[in-house]
Design a protein around this motif. Structure first.
Motif, PDB file in Angstrom:
ATOM      1  N   GLY A   1       6.358 -11.410   9.699  1.00 49.70           N
ATOM      2  CA  GLY A   1       5.822 -10.409  10.630  1.00 49.70           C
ATOM      3  C   GLY A   1       6.602  -9.111  10.571  1.00 49.70           C
ATOM      4  O   GLY A   1       6.019  -8.021  10.450  1.00 49.70           O
ATOM      5  N   ALA A   2       7.926  -9.198  10.627  1.00 50.60           N
ATOM      6  CA  ALA A   2       8.747  -7.982  10.623  1.00 50.60           C
ATOM      7  C   ALA A   2       8.581  -7.230   9.301  1.00 50.60           C
ATOM      8  O   ALA A   2       8.507  -5.997   9.271  1.00 50.60           O
ATOM      9  CB  ALA A   2      10.212  -8.342  10.859  1.00 50.60           C
ATOM     10  N   LEU A   3       8.502  -7.983   8.212  1.00 53.05           N
ATOM     11  CA  LEU A   3       8.362  -7.370   6.885  1.00 53.05           C
ATOM     12  C   LEU A   3       7.047  -6.606   6.776  1.00 53.05           C
ATOM     13  O   LEU A   3       7.025  -5.409   6.452  1.00 53.05           O
ATOM     14  CB  LEU A   3       8.399  -8.488   5.828  1.00 53.05           C
ATOM     15  N   THR A   4       5.946  -7.279   7.076  1.00 59.03           N
ATOM     16  CA  THR A   4       4.653  -6.654   6.844  1.00 59.03           C
ATOM     17  C   THR A   4       4.391  -5.542   7.862  1.00 59.03           C
ATOM     18  O   THR A   4       3.892  -4.475   7.499  1.00 59.03           O
ATOM     19  CB  THR A   4       3.519  -7.697   6.882  1.00 59.03           C
ATOM     20  N   LEU A   5       4.769  -5.761   9.111  1.00 58.75           N
ATOM     21  CA  LEU A   5       4.468  -4.750  10.133  1.00 58.75           C
ATOM     22  C   LEU A   5       5.407  -3.543  10.045  1.00 58.75           C
ATOM     23  O   LEU A   5       5.111  -2.491  10.593  1.00 58.75           O
ATOM     24  CB  LEU A   5       4.510  -5.384  11.526  1.00 58.75           C
ATOM     25  N   SER A   6       6.523  -3.680   9.356  1.00 62.37           N
ATOM     26  CA  SER A   6       7.412  -2.522   9.159  1.00 62.37           C
ATOM     27  C   SER A   6       7.011  -1.707   7.936  1.00 62.37           C
ATOM     28  O   SER A   6       7.163  -0.491   7.923  1.00 62.37           O
ATOM     29  CB  SER A   6       8.869  -2.969   8.952  1.00 62.37           C
ATOM     30  N   LEU A   7       6.540  -2.383   6.888  1.00 63.38           N
ATOM     31  CA  LEU A   7       6.331  -1.671   5.623  1.00 63.38           C
ATOM     32  C   LEU A   7       4.893  -1.233   5.403  1.00 63.38           C
ATOM     33  O   LEU A   7       4.624  -0.412   4.529  1.00 63.38           O
ATOM     34  CB  LEU A   7       6.781  -2.552   4.441  1.00 63.38           C
ATOM     35  N   LEU A   8       3.941  -1.803   6.157  1.00 62.01           N
ATOM     36  CA  LEU A   8       2.531  -1.490   5.918  1.00 62.01           C
ATOM     37  C   LEU A   8       1.930  -0.756   7.111  1.00 62.01           C
ATOM     38  O   LEU A   8       2.317  -1.032   8.258  1.00 62.01           O
ATOM     39  CB  LEU A   8       1.736  -2.774   5.662  1.00 62.01           C
ATOM     40  N   SER A   9       0.984   0.136   6.833  1.00 59.40           N
ATOM     41  CA  SER A   9       0.314   0.887   7.893  1.00 59.40           C
ATOM     42  C   SER A   9      -1.192   0.775   7.702  1.00 59.40           C
ATOM     43  O   SER A   9      -1.668   0.341   6.640  1.00 59.40           O
ATOM     44  CB  SER A   9       0.694   2.373   7.835  1.00 59.40           C
ATOM     45  N   GLN A  10      -1.915   1.203   8.740  1.00 62.67           N
ATOM     46  CA  GLN A  10      -3.373   1.204   8.697  1.00 62.67           C
ATOM     47  C   GLN A  10      -3.863   1.888   7.421  1.00 62.67           C
ATOM     48  O   GLN A  10      -3.351   2.957   7.067  1.00 62.67           O
ATOM     49  CB  GLN A  10      -3.876   1.972   9.913  1.00 62.67           C
ATOM     50  N   GLY A  11      -4.796   1.241   6.740  1.00 63.84           N
ATOM     51  CA  GLY A  11      -5.339   1.829   5.507  1.00 63.84           C
ATOM     52  C   GLY A  11      -4.657   1.319   4.245  1.00 63.84           C
ATOM     53  O   GLY A  11      -5.194   1.468   3.143  1.00 63.84           O
ATOM     54  N   ASP A  12      -3.488   0.706   4.396  1.00 67.64           N
ATOM     55  CA  ASP A  12      -2.787   0.160   3.227  1.00 67.64           C
ATOM     56  C   ASP A  12      -3.431  -1.147   2.774  1.00 67.64           C
ATOM     57  O   ASP A  12      -4.076  -1.846   3.570  1.00 67.64           O
ATOM     58  CB  ASP A  12      -1.315  -0.140   3.566  1.00 67.64           C
ATOM     59  N   GLU A  13      -3.182  -1.473   1.512  1.00 65.52           N
ATOM     60  CA  GLU A  13      -3.658  -2.761   0.979  1.00 65.52           C
ATOM     61  C   GLU A  13      -2.468  -3.584   0.500  1.00 65.52           C
ATOM     62  O   GLU A  13      -1.525  -3.049  -0.101  1.00 65.52           O
ATOM     63  CB  GLU A  13      -4.632  -2.516  -0.183  1.00 65.52           C
ATOM     64  N   LEU A  14      -2.531  -4.874   0.793  1.00 63.86           N
ATOM     65  CA  LEU A  14      -1.493  -5.823   0.364  1.00 63.86           C
ATOM     66  C   LEU A  14      -2.147  -6.836  -0.553  1.00 63.86           C
ATOM     67  O   LEU A  14      -3.136  -7.485  -0.172  1.00 63.86           O
ATOM     68  CB  LEU A  14      -0.899  -6.533   1.590  1.00 63.86           C
ATOM     69  N   ILE A  15      -1.606  -6.980  -1.752  1.00 65.57           N
ATOM     70  CA  ILE A  15      -2.135  -7.974  -2.690  1.00 65.57           C
ATOM     71  C   ILE A  15      -1.293  -9.253  -2.531  1.00 65.57           C
ATOM     72  O   ILE A  15      -0.055  -9.181  -2.523  1.00 65.57           O
ATOM     73  CB  ILE A  15      -2.049  -7.436  -4.140  1.00 65.57           C
ATOM     74  N   VAL A  16      -1.966 -10.396  -2.382  1.00 64.42           N
ATOM     75  CA  VAL A  16      -1.234 -11.659  -2.209  1.00 64.42           C
ATOM     76  C   VAL A  16      -1.737 -12.682  -3.218  1.00 64.42           C
ATOM     77  O   VAL A  16      -2.899 -12.617  -3.643  1.00 64.42           O
ATOM     78  CB  VAL A  16      -1.402 -12.242  -0.773  1.00 64.42           C
ATOM     79  N   HIS A  17      -0.872 -13.630  -3.565  1.00 60.09           N
ATOM     80  CA  HIS A  17      -1.346 -14.758  -4.371  1.00 60.09           C
ATOM     81  C   HIS A  17      -2.289 -15.591  -3.511  1.00 60.09           C
ATOM     82  O   HIS A  17      -2.105 -15.703  -2.302  1.00 60.09           O
ATOM     83  CB  HIS A  17      -0.168 -15.598  -4.879  1.00 60.09           C
ATOM     84  N   ARG A  18      -3.278 -16.214  -4.132  1.00 56.71           N
ATOM     85  CA  ARG A  18      -4.329 -16.882  -3.341  1.00 56.71           C
ATOM     86  C   ARG A  18      -3.820 -18.130  -2.626  1.00 56.71           C
ATOM     87  O   ARG A  18      -4.457 -18.599  -1.685  1.00 56.71           O
ATOM     88  CB  ARG A  18      -5.509 -17.242  -4.239  1.00 56.71           C
ATOM     89  N   THR A  19      -2.703 -18.691  -3.061  1.00 57.84           N
ATOM     90  CA  THR A  19      -2.155 -19.855  -2.367  1.00 57.84           C
ATOM     91  C   THR A  19      -0.837 -19.466  -1.721  1.00 57.84           C
ATOM     92  O   THR A  19       0.097 -19.031  -2.410  1.00 57.84           O
ATOM     93  CB  THR A  19      -1.911 -21.023  -3.358  1.00 57.84           C
ATOM     94  N   LEU A  20      -0.776 -19.621  -0.401  1.00 56.73           N
ATOM     95  CA  LEU A  20       0.412 -19.265   0.374  1.00 56.73           C
ATOM     96  C   LEU A  20       0.613 -20.316   1.461  1.00 56.73           C
ATOM     97  O   LEU A  20      -0.334 -21.029   1.813  1.00 56.73           O
ATOM     98  CB  LEU A  20       0.210 -17.926   1.088  1.00 56.73           C
ATOM     99  N   TYR A  21       1.802 -20.355   2.031  1.00 55.22           N
ATOM    100  CA  TYR A  21       2.050 -21.186   3.217  1.00 55.22           C
ATOM    101  C   TYR A  21       0.937 -20.920   4.245  1.00 55.22           C
ATOM    102  O   TYR A  21       0.540 -19.761   4.427  1.00 55.22           O
ATOM    103  CB  TYR A  21       3.443 -20.842   3.773  1.00 55.22           C
ATOM    104  N   SER A  22       0.453 -21.967   4.918  1.00 56.14           N
ATOM    105  CA  SER A  22      -0.772 -21.849   5.721  1.00 56.14           C
ATOM    106  C   SER A  22      -0.686 -20.750   6.785  1.00 56.14           C
ATOM    107  O   SER A  22      -1.666 -20.034   7.026  1.00 56.14           O
ATOM    108  CB  SER A  22      -1.107 -23.186   6.374  1.00 56.14           C
ATOM    109  N   ASN A  23       0.470 -20.555   7.406  1.00 52.44           N
ATOM    110  CA  ASN A  23       0.543 -19.524   8.443  1.00 52.44           C
ATOM    111  C   ASN A  23       0.716 -18.121   7.859  1.00 52.44           C
ATOM    112  O   ASN A  23       0.395 -17.135   8.523  1.00 52.44           O
ATOM    113  CB  ASN A  23       1.642 -19.838   9.459  1.00 52.44           C
TER     114      ASN A  23
END
Ligand code: PLP
Length: 409
Positions: A104-126
Motif C-alpha cells: 500500500g505505501a509503495l503504490t500509493l506513494s509512487l503512483l498518481s491518478q492517470g498512471d499505469e502499473l504493469i503487473v505479472h498476471r500471477t501475484l499473492y491474492s491480496n
C-alpha cells in the motif's frame, strides 16, 4: 562511544579489509553493545514520542525528516531497516506493519491518478485484490501481463506506464521470473522495477543486483521465520525510500510496525541464512519425491534440474527456498483428500515458518465465493494447485508424511 574493538567496528569495517559474510552481518550489522550498556541483544524502545530539551533541538530533528514521533522513527525499527538494507545491498530501508502495508505505501506513494502499473498476471491474492479493487478506485490503471516472456512487456507499455511489479519466486506457484531481462526492458522505457522477493529472502536472492529499483518483503515470512509476527519492508535507493517514508508511511497508511514486532524480526533475521539452507534442502528432497510419485501430475520447484526455468533460478538465486507447488492427477478433490490425510504437515495459509504449511488456494476461493461471488483464482493458478511451504522438520519425517497421504488417496 564505541570501544576500539567493538563488534560494530568489526562488523562494518573488519581489519582484513574484505566485507564480512551475510550470516555475520545478519547477526551484527549496525549494532554495537558498547552503545547500549553492553547489552548483547538490542533494546526495544517502547515509546510513542520523543522529548526535547529545547526548541532548537526540535528544529534540528524536524530538519532531519521529522524524527519527532514514533510513526516516523523508532530506534529498534531503524536497526532492522539498516540491517535489512545492508543485507539486500540497498542504500535505504523502510519497515512497515505488514507486507500489505508495504504494498500500500509503495503504490500509493509512487503512483498518481492517470498512471499505469504493469503487473505479472500471477501475484499473492491480496496484491491481486489491491490491483483489481484498490488502485483502480484511485484512478491508477493496472495492466496484468505474462512476464514469463519478458518481451510481452513491450506490448503493454504506454506513455502513462510508471512501473512494473512482480514477485519472484511467484506466490503461489513458486515459479521464477527473469529479473534482469524484465528490468532491462522496463528501464529502456523509463519504468521503475518493483520486485516482491518474499519467497526467497535476501539470503538466496538480491533483486537489486539484477536491476530492480525497489525490493519488497513480507517480513512475516522467512525473514522473521517463526510465524509469530507481521511486518513488511521496502529496500532501495534513498530518494525513493525517503519519498515512501514521508508520504506512504507518515500520512497515507500510517502503518508503522510496533517496536516489539521489529525486535522479534531482528531476532529471527539472525538465523535466516541457516534456516534457508535447511528449507531448501528439505524442499529439494520433497520435490524429487513428488516428481516420481504416480499420484502427482506436475511439480513446480525451479531447483529441480528438469524445471523449464532452472537456468534463470540458478542465475539469480543461490539456492531454492521452501516454496513449491504441485498438482495431483485427481485434481481439486484429490488435493483436499490428500491434505486431510496429512498427519505432520499443517493445513494453513502463510509461509516461511519453521513448521511445514500446506494450502490449497482453490478451496479458499470456493469458500469465499459463497459470500463474494466475484472471488476468483489468480491468472496461472489451477484448481488442482497445492502450495507447500516446506519447514525445518527432519527430511525423512516430511517425506514419510507426504508419502503416506499420497499412497492412501
Ligand atoms: N507478498 C507475498 C509474496 C506474500 O506471500 C504475502 C503474504 O502472504 C504478502 C506479500 C503480504 O504480506 P503480509 O501477510 O505480511 O501482509
Amino acid at each position: 562511544m564505541s570501544a576500539p574493538n567493538s563488534v560494530q567496528k568489526v562488523a562494518t569495517a573488519p581489519s582484513h579489509g574484505s566485507e564480512l559474510g551475510f550470516a555475520t552481518r545478519a547477526i551484527h550489522y549496525a549494532y554495537d553493545p558498547a552503545d547500549h550498556h553492553r547489552a548483547v541483544s538490542h533494546p526495544v524502545y517502547f515509546t510513542s514520542t520523543y522529548g526535547f530539551e529545547s526548541m532548537a533541538d526540535v528544529d534540528a530533528a524536524a530538519a532531519l525528516g521529522g524524527k519527532l514521533y514514533a510513526r516516523e522513527h523508532n530506534p529498534t525499527t531503524e536497526l532492522l531497516e539498516t540491517r535489512l538494507a545492508n543485507l539486500e545491498g540497498a542504500e535505504a530501508g523502510l519497515v512497515l506493519a505488514s507486507g500489505m502495508a508495504a504494498v500500500g505505501a509503495l503504490t500509493l506513494s509512487l503512483l498518481s491518478q492517470g498512471d499505469e502499473l504493469i503487473v505479472h498476471r500471477t501475484l499473492y491474492s491480496n496484491t491481486t485484490a489491491m490491483s483489481e479493487q484498490g488502485l483502480p478506485r484511485f484512478g491508477v490503471k493496472v495492466v496484468p501481463v505474462d512476464l514469463g516472456a519478458p518481451v510481452n512487456l513491450d506490448a503493454v507499455i504506454t506513455p502513462h506506464s510508471r512501473a512494473v511489479y512482480f514477485e519472484t519466486p511467484i506466490n503461489p506457484t513458486g515459479d521464477v521470473l527473469d529479473i534482469a531481462a524484465i528490468a532491462a526492458r522496463a528501464h529502456r522505457a523509463g519504468l521503475l522495477v518493483l520486485v516482491d522477493g518474499t519467497f526467497a529472502s535476501p539470503a538466496l536472492q538480491r533483486p537489486l543486483e539484477h536491476g530492480a529499483d525497489i525490493v519488497l518483503h513480507s517480513l512475516t515470512k522467512y525473514i522473521s521465520g517463526h510465524g509469530d509476527v507481521l511486518g513488511g519492508a521496502l529496500l532501495g535507493r534513498s530518494e525513493l525510500i525517503d519519498r515512501i517514508h514521508n508520504q506512504g508511511l507518515r500520512f497515507i497508511t500510517g502503518a508503522a510496525p510496533s517496536p516489539m514486532a521489529s525486535s522479534l524480526i531482528l531476532r529471527g533475521l539472525k538465523t535466516l541464512p541457516l534456516r534457508m539452507e535447511r528449507h531448501g534442502s528439505n524442499a529439494l528432497a520433497i520435490a524429487r519425491m513428488l516428481d516420481e510419485h504416480p499420484a502427482v501430475a506436475w511439480v513446480n520447484y525451479p531447483f529441480l534440474a528438469s524445471h523449464p526455468r532452472h537456468a534463470i533460478a540458478k542465475r539469480q538465486m543461490s539456492g531454492g527456498s521452501g516454496m513449491m507447488s504441485f498438482g495431483l492427477r485427481g485434481g481439486f478433490d484429490a488435493a483436499r483428500r490428500m491434505m486431510d490425510k496429512l498427519e505432520l504437515m499443517t493445513i494453513a495459509v502463510s509461509l516461511g515458518d519453521v513448521e511445514t504449511l500446506v494450502s490449497h488456494p482453490a478451496s479458499i476461493v470456493r469458500a469465499r465465493q459463497t459470500v463474494r461471488p466475484e472471488a476468483h483464482l489468480q491468472g496461472g493458478v489451477g484448481e488442482d494447485l497445492v502450495r507447500l511451504s516446506v519447514g525445518l522438520e527432519d527430511e525423512a519425517d516430511l517425506l514419510a508424511d507426504l508419502r503416506q497421504a499420497l499412497n492412501r488417496l
